[in-house]
Design a protein around this motif. Sequence first.
Motif, PDB file in Angstrom:
ATOM      1  N   VAL A  92       0.871  -1.165   0.000  1.00  0.00           N
ATOM      2  CA  VAL A  92       0.000   0.000   0.000  1.00  0.00           C
ATOM      3  C   VAL A  92       0.915   1.224   0.000  1.00  0.00           C
ATOM      4  O   VAL A  92       1.887   1.272   0.762  1.00  0.00           O
ATOM      5  CB  VAL A  92      -0.925   0.014   1.226  1.00  0.00           C
ATOM      6  N   ALA A  93       0.629   2.195  -0.859  1.00  0.00           N
ATOM      7  CA  ALA A  93       1.505   3.347  -1.022  1.00  0.00           C
ATOM      8  C   ALA A  93       0.669   4.586  -1.301  1.00  0.00           C
ATOM      9  O   ALA A  93      -0.544   4.515  -1.510  1.00  0.00           O
ATOM     10  CB  ALA A  93       2.488   3.107  -2.168  1.00  0.00           C
ATOM     11  N   TYR A  94       1.316   5.730  -1.308  1.00  0.00           N
ATOM     12  CA  TYR A  94       0.650   6.960  -1.717  1.00  0.00           C
ATOM     13  C   TYR A  94       0.485   6.971  -3.234  1.00  0.00           C
ATOM     14  O   TYR A  94       1.287   6.370  -3.964  1.00  0.00           O
ATOM     15  CB  TYR A  94       1.438   8.183  -1.255  1.00  0.00           C
ATOM     16  N   ASP A  95      -0.550   7.651  -3.700  1.00  0.00           N
ATOM     17  CA  ASP A  95      -0.830   7.804  -5.126  1.00  0.00           C
ATOM     18  C   ASP A  95       0.259   8.675  -5.743  1.00  0.00           C
ATOM     19  O   ASP A  95       0.376   9.855  -5.411  1.00  0.00           O
ATOM     20  CB  ASP A  95      -2.208   8.463  -5.270  1.00  0.00           C
ATOM     21  N   PRO A  96       1.079   8.139  -6.660  1.00  0.00           N
ATOM     22  CA  PRO A  96       2.174   8.932  -7.233  1.00  0.00           C
ATOM     23  C   PRO A  96       1.717   9.964  -8.258  1.00  0.00           C
ATOM     24  O   PRO A  96       2.528  10.778  -8.712  1.00  0.00           O
ATOM     25  CB  PRO A  96       3.061   7.870  -7.889  1.00  0.00           C
ATOM     26  N   CYS A  97       0.433   9.939  -8.621  1.00  0.00           N
ATOM     27  CA  CYS A  97      -0.084  10.898  -9.602  1.00  0.00           C
ATOM     28  C   CYS A  97      -0.566  12.194  -8.964  1.00  0.00           C
ATOM     29  O   CYS A  97      -1.082  13.078  -9.661  1.00  0.00           O
ATOM     30  CB  CYS A  97      -1.222  10.270 -10.412  1.00  0.00           C
ATOM     31  N   ARG A  98      -0.433  12.311  -7.662  1.00  0.00           N
ATOM     32  CA  ARG A  98      -0.784  13.559  -6.997  1.00  0.00           C
ATOM     33  C   ARG A  98       0.255  13.850  -5.922  1.00  0.00           C
ATOM     34  O   ARG A  98       0.879  12.925  -5.378  1.00  0.00           O
ATOM     35  CB  ARG A  98      -2.194  13.499  -6.401  1.00  0.00           C
ATOM     36  N   PRO A  99       0.467  15.128  -5.591  1.00  0.00           N
ATOM     37  CA  PRO A  99       1.459  15.455  -4.558  1.00  0.00           C
ATOM     38  C   PRO A  99       0.973  15.047  -3.180  1.00  0.00           C
ATOM     39  O   PRO A  99      -0.228  14.960  -2.910  1.00  0.00           O
ATOM     40  CB  PRO A  99       1.592  16.976  -4.684  1.00  0.00           C
ATOM     41  N   VAL A 100       1.923  14.806  -2.312  1.00  0.00           N
ATOM     42  CA  VAL A 100       1.632  14.511  -0.909  1.00  0.00           C
ATOM     43  C   VAL A 100       1.907  15.788  -0.123  1.00  0.00           C
ATOM     44  O   VAL A 100       3.057  16.209   0.008  1.00  0.00           O
ATOM     45  CB  VAL A 100       2.510  13.361  -0.375  1.00  0.00           C
ATOM     46  N   PHE A 106       6.484  15.882  -2.554  1.00  0.00           N
ATOM     47  CA  PHE A 106       5.977  16.369  -1.274  1.00  0.00           C
ATOM     48  C   PHE A 106       5.891  17.894  -1.312  1.00  0.00           C
ATOM     49  O   PHE A 106       6.806  18.560  -1.803  1.00  0.00           O
ATOM     50  CB  PHE A 106       6.893  15.925  -0.133  1.00  0.00           C
ATOM     51  N   VAL A 107       4.790  18.425  -0.799  1.00  0.00           N
ATOM     52  CA  VAL A 107       4.550  19.862  -0.822  1.00  0.00           C
ATOM     53  C   VAL A 107       4.383  20.367   0.608  1.00  0.00           C
ATOM     54  O   VAL A 107       3.518  19.878   1.347  1.00  0.00           O
ATOM     55  CB  VAL A 107       3.293  20.207  -1.647  1.00  0.00           C
ATOM     56  N   ASP A 108       5.209  21.343   0.986  1.00  0.00           N
ATOM     57  CA  ASP A 108       5.152  21.942   2.317  1.00  0.00           C
ATOM     58  C   ASP A 108       4.061  23.003   2.326  1.00  0.00           C
ATOM     59  O   ASP A 108       4.170  24.033   1.669  1.00  0.00           O
ATOM     60  CB  ASP A 108       6.516  22.558   2.644  1.00  0.00           C
ATOM     61  N   ASP A 109       2.988  22.743   3.070  1.00  0.00           N
ATOM     62  CA  ASP A 109       1.883  23.701   3.177  1.00  0.00           C
ATOM     63  C   ASP A 109       2.037  24.638   4.365  1.00  0.00           C
ATOM     64  O   ASP A 109       1.092  25.358   4.716  1.00  0.00           O
ATOM     65  CB  ASP A 109       0.555  22.952   3.294  1.00  0.00           C
ATOM     66  N   GLY A 110       3.194  24.649   4.997  1.00  0.00           N
ATOM     67  CA  GLY A 110       3.438  25.582   6.089  1.00  0.00           C
ATOM     68  C   GLY A 110       3.023  25.037   7.436  1.00  0.00           C
ATOM     69  O   GLY A 110       2.996  23.830   7.669  1.00  0.00           O
ATOM     70  N   GLU A 111       2.687  25.947   8.333  1.00  0.00           N
ATOM     71  CA  GLU A 111       2.395  25.573   9.708  1.00  0.00           C
ATOM     72  C   GLU A 111       0.896  25.424   9.954  1.00  0.00           C
ATOM     73  O   GLU A 111       0.073  25.949   9.215  1.00  0.00           O
ATOM     74  CB  GLU A 111       2.983  26.608  10.670  1.00  0.00           C
ATOM     75  N   THR A 112       0.578  24.693  10.993  1.00  0.00           N
ATOM     76  CA  THR A 112      -0.799  24.468  11.397  1.00  0.00           C
ATOM     77  C   THR A 112      -0.878  24.499  12.914  1.00  0.00           C
ATOM     78  O   THR A 112       0.140  24.355  13.601  1.00  0.00           O
ATOM     79  CB  THR A 112      -1.319  23.112  10.880  1.00  0.00           C
ATOM     80  N   THR A 113      -2.087  24.709  13.410  1.00  0.00           N
ATOM     81  CA  THR A 113      -2.328  24.628  14.850  1.00  0.00           C
ATOM     82  C   THR A 113      -3.175  23.407  15.182  1.00  0.00           C
ATOM     83  O   THR A 113      -3.711  23.295  16.284  1.00  0.00           O
ATOM     84  CB  THR A 113      -3.047  25.892  15.352  1.00  0.00           C
TER      85      THR A 113
END
Length: 296
Positions: A114-122, A154-161
């Motif tokens: 089982v893996a992440y979908d390689p056709c979309r960013p994580v 992989f895409v860095d979406d920044g910080e979260t709370t």
Amino acid sequence: MSDIGPGGGDPRFVWGAGPAAPFAPPAAQPTFLPPHGGPPAPRHGTVRVVVVSVLVGLLLAAFLSWRSGGPWGDPAPTAGREEAEQPLGVPPTVEQPNGSYTFMAVQDDGLTPVAYDPCRPVHYVVRAEGEPAGGRQMITEAFLRLSQTTGLVFVDDGETTETVLAERASFQPDLYGDRWAPVLVAWSDQGEVADLSGDVAGLGGSVPMRFGDGPAVYVTGQVVLDAPAFTQAMAVPGGGPVARAIVLHELAHVVGLGHVDDPAELMYPYAGRADLGAGDLTGLALLGAGACVPQL
């Protein structure tokens, strides 16, 4: 669409057991189903360190329907968000394949991971409260290393709370919009997360979903890192490489690697290696060649 629940395996990772450091084998040797068939492989079940899928997959019953709502009443996002017609990257060719790897979960054939979908960013976010000096760089470098070894983007979406929850919802439209929630990397401590006790360095794993009879894919994940322990480790000679290796180890769990009983690999459950071994690299390349599932 179905949430297929936590994958197999329960890897745990020990602080301070580097190459020259002695360690005592655990008293018990529970087993889990290996990805390649054959007899069950041993795993270290008594050492208090990392619990794979516990934080994101625990308590999820198998095959919960996502057509009428998720396991906690959340609907699924619009299918196929950011899905490309072909994989966004290609896993590297492994020059010296090595079979010393395991997967967190496998498909119904008992072999394919089982893996992440390689056709979309994580996508991923970081909860920075309590973050030790150099913590963000360790996370960034670990995701870069995983991108190099899997071909995943992989895409860095920044910080979260976002609050750390064992029953974390995979779809949080109020916080992240109409998409699967990004992977959460959170700095925490045992006051908030009781499992961060003793030698536990962190908790991590990913949630697999499937549409109908199609292949299961991971849609989101979570890693919780023990901020005080990392701060202490970074303050002692030689602690920096160990801390960076543990972050990479944990994020490798998120993309699908399990533990191995081989000290030559980073996925060995005792701190020792500073980087990925030949078996780790082989398993990660396979995890980068997962199925594209636009129905999710």
